[in-house]
Design a protein around this motif. Structure first.
Motif, PDB file in Angstrom:
ATOM      1  N   ASP A   1     -39.522  15.191 -95.784  1.00 47.80           N
ATOM      2  CA  ASP A   1     -39.172  14.962 -97.186  1.00 47.80           C
ATOM      3  C   ASP A   1     -40.313  14.287 -97.955  1.00 47.80           C
ATOM      4  OD1 ASP A   1     -36.756  16.170 -96.925  1.00 47.80           O
ATOM      5  OD2 ASP A   1     -35.621  14.318 -96.627  1.00 47.80           O
ATOM      6  N   GLU A   2     -41.347  13.842 -97.232  1.00 52.72           N
ATOM      7  CA  GLU A   2     -42.504  13.247 -97.901  1.00 52.72           C
ATOM      8  C   GLU A   2     -43.555  14.292 -98.268  1.00 52.72           C
ATOM      9  OE1 GLU A   2     -43.722  10.328 -95.042  1.00 52.72           O
ATOM     10  OE2 GLU A   2     -42.029   9.021 -95.501  1.00 52.72           O
ATOM     11  N   ARG A   3     -43.252  15.563 -98.083  1.00 51.58           N
ATOM     12  CA  ARG A   3     -44.239  16.607 -98.368  1.00 51.58           C
ATOM     13  C   ARG A   3     -44.551  16.666 -99.865  1.00 51.58           C
ATOM     14  NH1 ARG A   3     -39.274  18.717 -97.943  1.00 51.58           N
ATOM     15  NH2 ARG A   3     -38.638  20.425 -99.315  1.00 51.58           N
ATOM     16  N   ILE A   4     -45.772  17.078-100.174  1.00 51.87           N
ATOM     17  CA  ILE A   4     -46.209  17.126-101.572  1.00 51.87           C
ATOM     18  C   ILE A   4     -46.527  18.573-101.951  1.00 51.87           C
ATOM     19  CG2 ILE A   4     -47.843  16.182-103.246  1.00 51.87           C
ATOM     20  CD1 ILE A   4     -48.680  14.165-101.045  1.00 51.87           C
ATOM     21  N   PRO A   5     -45.918  19.078-103.020  1.00 49.27           N
ATOM     22  CA  PRO A   5     -46.229  20.453-103.428  1.00 49.27           C
ATOM     23  C   PRO A   5     -47.645  20.568-104.010  1.00 49.27           C
ATOM     24  CG  PRO A   5     -44.533  19.505-104.860  1.00 49.27           C
ATOM     25  CD  PRO A   5     -44.890  18.458-103.856  1.00 49.27           C
ATOM     26  N   SER A   6     -48.167  21.778-104.056  1.00 49.63           N
ATOM     27  CA  SER A   6     -49.520  22.002-104.569  1.00 49.63           C
ATOM     28  C   SER A   6     -49.521  22.362-106.049  1.00 49.63           C
ATOM     29  CB  SER A   6     -50.182  23.138-103.786  1.00 49.63           C
ATOM     30  OG  SER A   6     -50.028  22.952-102.409  1.00 49.63           O
ATOM     31  N   PHE A   7     -48.346  22.380-106.671  1.00 54.94           N
ATOM     32  CA  PHE A   7     -48.247  22.821-108.063  1.00 54.94           C
ATOM     33  C   PHE A   7     -47.681  21.715-108.931  1.00 54.94           C
ATOM     34  CE2 PHE A   7     -47.220  26.264-105.116  1.00 54.94           C
ATOM     35  CZ  PHE A   7     -48.327  27.066-105.323  1.00 54.94           C
TER      36      PHE A   7
END
Lengths: 229, 744
Positions: free
Chosen positions: B566-572
Motif C-alpha cells: 500500500d506504500e507503492r507510488i504511481p508514476s503519473f
C-alpha cells in the motif's frame, strides 16, 4: 453456498477465481479435476479462463469432450448456476449450453485491457445486484472473443433477454470503437434461455478488489451469492 | 537424411573446425579422452564448449561482477538462476536470457521459445513463475522489415506467455538503426517459492534413477547453441532449422507437474533441457554433484524416426526436463506425470565415478568426464582495444548545435518516436493481469505485483540504454543499473538484486571486447554502490549484422521489495493542484540524448555522467517519503528528459489526461533545449499535496538532494514557461498513436 472451479489442462485463471471466491467473496470453494465424472456437492460451477488443451483445433473444442463436461451439463439442466469466463465461455458454446460461436478478434491480435460493459439483463441470478443499464469496468484478455451467431438465434437472444452485457464506452454509448473484438451487436456476455448459465468474455475475477484498480466484478459474485440466500 | 543414421562422418580436425572448435581445442579433447572423440562426442564437446554454454570468452570479465550479499541463497553461476531471500520464509528466483539469433531468423518462434526457456529456468528451481518482462531492440520502425520483426516477436512472446498463464507485466524497447538486421530479444522471468522448496540442478546419490519428462525429442533446434555462437550473415536464414518450435500448452502441463513433483519431495534434482538439450542437462547435473551418470538413448521418447545418437544428444526440442528421482520413489513420480498426461521415462541412473556414459542399444556412444564439459571447458582472455570511433564521438560539442525555435514541435517529435512513445500496442497483446497480482499495470516506471496473503510486494524494471554504452561503455553500464534501480525506487520499492543480459558483437574483435569489459566494469561499480548483487544472467555475443556490431547493450533486470504494497507510488500525476518538484540536478548534458538522435540525427557526444553517491541519496529520500506516504507520484526522468517526463506524467493508465503548469527558473546561461530535453541522471519528478511542500523540501535538504518546486498539476494542458504550450489531448494522441500508426 459452495463453488467448484473446473481445472482443465491449460486452465490458468482457475487460481484467480479460487482466490476471489475464497478470500474476497468468502465462500466455500473447491477445484474439480477435468477427469472427474461428477462435480460433487456444488452450487455454482465456474469454467475459468485459460487455454484448455492449448486451444488446439479451436478454443474449447477439445475441453467439451472432457469427462467432467457431462457432469457440468447435468448440473446446468437441473437449473443450477454455471458461469463460464473467457475460455469457459468458449467451452459453453462448444458444448452447446449457450448458442453461438467465437471468432478471432477483428484485429487478429490478442487483447488485454479494461473495457466498459453495459448491463442488459439485470434480472438473472448473475446480475441481480446490478441496475438495468449499469456500466461496469472489467478487463478482457483474449484472442478469440468475437461473438457470432445466425440471425434467428440473435433474434431469439434479444427477444428472450439473453444478452447479459454489451461492450460500450465509459458513458454507455454503443460503437465499433468501444467494441474490442468485433462481437456481433457488441455482445460481451450471453445467458441461456433459463438464465442459469452465463458466458462472458470479460474477467470479473480480475476486478473484484480495490488493489487491482476496480471492484465492479464483485457485483457479479455478490449477485450469485444473493440468489442463494 | 534417414540413411545417414548408420553412416557417421569420420572425425577429423577439419570436421572439428566446422563444429566451431579450434585446432587447439580439438587437441585438448584428444588429451582429455586419451583418444580421438567419436562423432557424437565431438558434437557434445562442440556445444558444451560453445560460448553460449561455456562462457569461455566472458568468464574472466564476469568475475568482476559482485555476487555477494547476505540476501543471496544461491549465487550467480551455481545453479540455473540466482535465489534471493525476501523474508517471511520466501525467496525469489529470477533471470534474464537472450534469444537474439533465433528471433532474427524466425521472429515468432524465436521469441516464443525464448520465453519458454526462461520460464523453465525458474520452475526447475522449485519456484512458481509469477511474472515475465522483456527487453527488445529493433531497427527503425519506419522500415517494413522491422515492423515485421516487432509483429512477430511480440506475437511470439504473447503466444507463449499468455498460454502458460504468466503475466507479462512490463518491459522496455528501443528502435535504432544499429539494431538493423540483428534484433535483441531478452526475456526475464521471476518466480516465488518457499525457501525449503529450493531444488538443485544436481545428480547426486549413486543409484538414483534419472528420468526424462515432458515433450518428445525431434531434430528441431539441432546445434542451436553453436548457431547462437556465431555472427549472423546473409545466409543465416538457412539456419532456420536450428530454431526450436515451442508448445506453450506442453510447458504449462510440465510446469504444473514439476511443481507438484517438488512438493512431493520425491526428487533430488531437476534441470531443464535448454541449450544443448540432453547433453547439457546430464553433464551439468553430474558435474555439480561430482558424480557419474549413465543414460540409455534407446529410451528417449522421439517424434522422428531414425535419429542418430548425435542428433538425440544435441536436439534442442523444447519443453523437456531431466529429473533425478530419489530411489524408491519412482512410482510417486510416474503417478504425477500420468495425472498430467505427460511422458516420464527412466533413462538411466546416477553412477559412482566421474564419467558420463551414453549408451544406445547396448553400444557406448559417448564416454566423457562431465567436468571436462563444464568447469574445465576452455577459458580465454581476449584482447581489448578502445574502438577508434570514440575519439570522434567524444570530440562532438553539443554547444555548436543550433537551438530549435519551435520547442512544441520538438516535444511532439519525441513523443512520436517509437522508443519514447506509449507501448500500449505492445503490452495490450500480453496478458498482463492473469494471476490477479499486477497492482501497477504496464506503463509505470516499474511493474509492481503483490504477494497474496502478505503485505509485501515486488517491483521489477528492465533497462539498458545502448546508445549511452556505445558512446561511453563504462558510464553506460553504470547508468543501466542506476536507472533500473531508480525505476524500482520510484514505485516505492527498495532494490535488492539484479540479473543481466549482456548483448555484444563478436568478442574476437578487440574493440568489441573492450566495450564488453568496460560495460561490465560499469555495472559492477554501480551494483557495489547500490548494494544490488548480480544473481546471474546471460551473455550473448556475435550480435552483428553484415554492417557491424549492435550497440553494446546490457539489459539489467532489477528486482525491488516493498514491505507494504500500500506504500507503492504511481508514476503519473494523480491530483489537480498538487505541487510538482524535480529532485536532482540538471547539467549541460545533451550527448547521447534522444533529442540529439531524433531531432538532429546525431549519435555523438558524451552521455550524461552519473554520480553513484548522489544516486543513492536520491533513492533513500524517495524510499523514506514512500514510507511516510508523502508523495503522490514519482517518475524517473530518462529518455527525452524533463519535457517528455512531464508529458508522460499527465497520461495515467486508467484515467483521462491531466495538465501541468510549469515555470523553470534556472540560470539564463543554460540552454532551453538542455533544460527540456537533456537526460542528466539521478533526477525524478515528484508531486506532493501543497500542504507537504515544506516537509519534502526539508527532507531533501537533509539528504543533500537538490529539490526544486517547478509548478502545479492542472486539469488540462501542458505549459512550460513560454516555451511549451500543448493540449493534453494532442500530447496523448501523439504519444499513443506513434506505434499503432506505423504498424497498421
Amino acid at each position: 453456498m459452495k463453488a467448484g472451479i473446473v481445472v482443465f489442462p491449460g486452465s490458468n485463471c482457475d487460481r484467480d477465481c479460487f482466490h476471489v471466491l475464497r478470500d474476497v467473496v468468502k465462500i466455500d470453494v473447491a477445484y474439480i479435476w477435468h477427469k472427474s465424472t461428477s462435480v460433487g456437492e456444488i452450487d455454482l460451477v465456474v469454467l475459468p479462463g485459460g487455454f484448455s488443451y492449448g486451444d488446439y483445433l479451436r478454443c474449447g473444442a477439445i475441453a467439451r469432450f472432457s469427462p467432467v463436461m457431462e457432469a457440468v451439463e447435468r448440473h446446468a439442466r437441473l437449473g443450477r448456476p454455471v458461469l463460464g469466463i473467457c475460455n469457459g465461455f468458449q467451452i459453453l458454446l462448444e458444448v452447446g449450453l449457450l448458442p453461438g460461436a467465437m471468432l478471432r478478434n477483428k484485429s487478429l491480435r490478442f487483447v488485454c485491457k479494461h473495457v466498459h460493459l453495459k448491463t442488459e439483463n439485470a434480472r438473472s441470478m448473475f446480475t441481480t445486484r446490478l441496475e438495468p443499464g449499469e456500466i461496469l469496468k472489467i478487463p478482457i484478455a483474449h484472442g478469440e472473443g468475437g461473438y457470432f451467431c445466425d440471425e434467428r438465434t440473435l433474434e431469439e437472444l434479444e427477444a428472450n433477454n439473453q444478452i447479459a452485457f454489451r461492450y460500450v464506452s465509459e458513458t454507455g454509448e454503443l460503437g465499433d470503437e468501444f467494441n474490442p473484438n468485433g462481437s456481433l451487436r457488441h455482445i460481451a456476455g450471453v445467458l441461456n434461455k433459463e438464465g442459469n448459465v452465463l458466458g462472458m468474455m470479460p474477467h470479473p475475477e480480475r476486478s473484484s478488489e480495490q488493489i487491482l484498480g476496480c471492484e465492479d466484478g464483485r457485483k457479479i459474485w455478490d449477485s450469485i451469492l444473493e440468489a442463494y440466500r | 537424411m534417414e540413411t545417414v543414421a548408420t553412416q557417421e562422418p569420420k572425425v577429423t580436425q577439419a570436421l572439428a573446425n566446422t563444429h566451431g572448435l579450434t585446432d587447439d581445442e580439438f587437441d585438448r579433447i584428444r588429451t582429455i579422452l586419451g583418444r580421438d572423440p567419436n562423432y557424437t562426442e565431438l558434437g557434445i564437446f562442440s556445444v558444451m564448449w560453445s560460448e553460449h554454454c561455456s562462457y569461455k570468452n566472458s568468464k574472466p570479465v564476469l568475475a568482476l561482477l559482485p555476487r555477494d550479499g547476505k540476501q543471496l541463497l544461491v549465487k550467480a553461476g551455481e545453479e540455473n538462476a540466482g535465489v534471493v531471500d525476501i523474508g517471511s520464509g520466501l525467496a525469489v528466483v529470477f533471470k534474464i536470457e537472450s534469444h537474439n539469433h533465433p528471433s532474427a531468423v524466425e521472429p515468432f518462434q524465436g521469441a516464443a521459445t525464448g520465453v519458454g526457456g526462461i520460464i523453465r529456468d525458474i520452475f526447475t528451481m522449485g519456484a512458481r513463475p509469477v511474472l515475465l518482462t522483456n527487453s527488445l531492440r529493433f531497427g527503425s520502425l519506419d522500415r517494413e522489415r522491422n515492423q515485421n520483426f516487432l509483429r512477430g516477436v511480440v506475437g511470439g512472446i504473447a503466444h507463449y506467455g499468455n498460454c502458460v498463464g504468466i503475466p507479462t507485466v512490463g518491459g522496455e524497447i528501443y528502435f535504432d538503426d544499429f539494431y538493423e538486421g540483428n534484433p535483441l530479444v531478452n526475456a526475464l522471468c521471476l518466480g516465488i517459492m518457499k525457501k525449503e522448496d529450493l531444488v538443485r540442478g544436481s545428480a547426486s546419490g549413486v543409484g538414483n534413477p534419472v528420468y526424462y519428462v515432458g515433450a518428445t525429442t525431434g531434430r528441431d533446434g539441432l546445434g542451436g547453441a553453436s548457431f547462437a555462437s556465431r555472427e549472423l550473415t546473409e545466409d543465416s536464414g538457412r539456419d532456420r532449422p536450428a530454431v526450436q518450435v515451442g508448445d506453450p500448452f506442453m510447458e504449462k502441463l510440465l510446469l504444473e507437474a514439476c511443481l507438484e513433483l517438488v512438493h512431493s519431495r520425491a526428487i533430488v534434482g531437476m534441470q531443464d533441457m535448454g541449450a544443448a538439450g540432453l547433453t547439457c542437462s546430464t553433464s551439468e547435473t553430474a558435474s555439480r554433484a561430482g558424480s557419474g551418470i549413465e543414460i540409455d538413448l534407446s529410451k528417449v521418447p522421439r517424434r522422428e524416426a531414425a535419429m542418430t545418437p548425435y542428433e538425440i544428444m544435441l536436439s534442442e526440442s523444447q519443453e523437456r526436463m531431466l529429473v533425478i528421482v530419489e530411489r524408491g520413489k519412482e512410482k510417486r513420480v510416474e503417478e504425477i506425470f500420468e495425472k498430467w498426461d505427460l511422458a516420464a521415462v527412466k533413462l538411466g541412473e546416477v553412477k559412482d565415478g566421474k564419467t558420463m556414459r551414453v549408451v544406445d542399444n547396448g553400444r557406448v556412444v559417448a564416454n566423457i568426464p562431465p567436468k571436462a564439459l563444464t568447469d574445465e571447458a576452455p577459458v580465454y582472455k581476449r584482447e581489448a582495444k578502445e574502438p577508434a570511433y570514440l575519439s570522434t564521438t567524444r570530440r562532438f560539442d553539443p554547444g555548436r548545435i543550433e537551438e530549435p525555435k519551435d520547442l512544441n514541435r520538438v516535444l511532439l517529435m519525441l513523443l512520436d518516436a517509437p522508443t519514447i512513445a506509449s507501448k500500449q500496442w505492445i503490452y495490450e497483446q500480453y496478458d498482463h493481469m492473469v494471476r490477479t497480482d499486477t497492482v501497477f499495470l504496464p506503463g509505470h516506471d516499474a511493474a509492481v505485483v503483490r504477494i497474496k496473503g502478505m503485505r509485501k510486494g515486488l517491483a521489477i524494471s528492465t533497462d539498458g540504454n545502448g546508445l549511452y554504452c556505445y558512446l561511453d561503455p563504462y558510464e553506460g553500464g553504470k547508468i543501466a543499473v542506476a536507472e533500473a534501480a531508480r525505476n524500482v525506487v520510484s514505485t516505492g520499492a527498495k532494490p535488492i538484486a539484479i540479473t543481466n543480459c549482456l548483448n555484444f558483437g563478436n568478442p574476437m574483435k578487440p574493440d568489441v571486447f573492450w566495450q564488453f569489459r568496460r560495460v561490465v566494469e560499469g555495472i559492477a561499480e554501480a551494483c557495489r554502490v547500490l548494494n544490488t548483487p548480480v544473481t546471474g544472467g546471460n551473455v550473448s555475443f556475435y550480435n552483428e549484422n553484415p554492417k557491424g556490431a549492435v550497440y553494446p547493450t546490457p539489459t539489467i533486470g532489477m528486482v525491488g521489495l516493498i514491505d507494504d504494497v500500500d506504500e507503492r507510488i504511481p508514476s503519473f500525476f494523480t491530483n489537480v493542484g498538487d505541487s510538482v518538484y524535480i529532485l536532482g540536478d540538471t547539467f549541460e548534458e545533451l550527448g547521447g540524448s534522444q533529442y540529439l538522435l531524433v531531432y538532429h540525427g546525431v549519435r555523438a557526444g558524451r552521455p550524461p555522467q552519473l554520480d553513484l553517491e548522489k544516486e543513492r541519496s536520491l533513492h533513500q529520500l524517495i524510499l523514506d517519503c514512500a514510507k511516510l506516504r508523502m508523495i503522490n507520484s514519482c517518475h524517473d526522468l530518462s529518455e527525452g528528459g524533463l519535457a517528455v517526463g512531464l508529458a508522460e506524467s499527465l497520461l495515467g493508465t486508467l484515467n483521462k489526461p491531466l495538465g501541468a503548469q510549469v515555470n523553470l527558473q534556472f540560470g539564463t546561461d543554460v540552454r532551453r533545449d538542455v533544460l527540456l530535453f537533456g537526460e542528466s541522471q539521478s533526477r525524478v519528478l515528484v508531486t506532493v499535496d501543497s500542504a507537504k511542500e515544506l516537509e519534502l523540501e526539508s527532507r531533501a535538504k537533509a539528504s543533500g538532494v537538490p529539490c526544486f518546486r517547478i509548478g502545479k498539476v492542472t486539469r488540462s494542458g501542458l505549459r512550460v514557461n513560454a516555451w511549451i504550450h500543448l493540449d493534453s489531448e494532442e500530447i496523448e494522441r501523439t504519444y499513443r498513436t506513434a506505434i499503432p500508426r506505423r504498424m497498421e
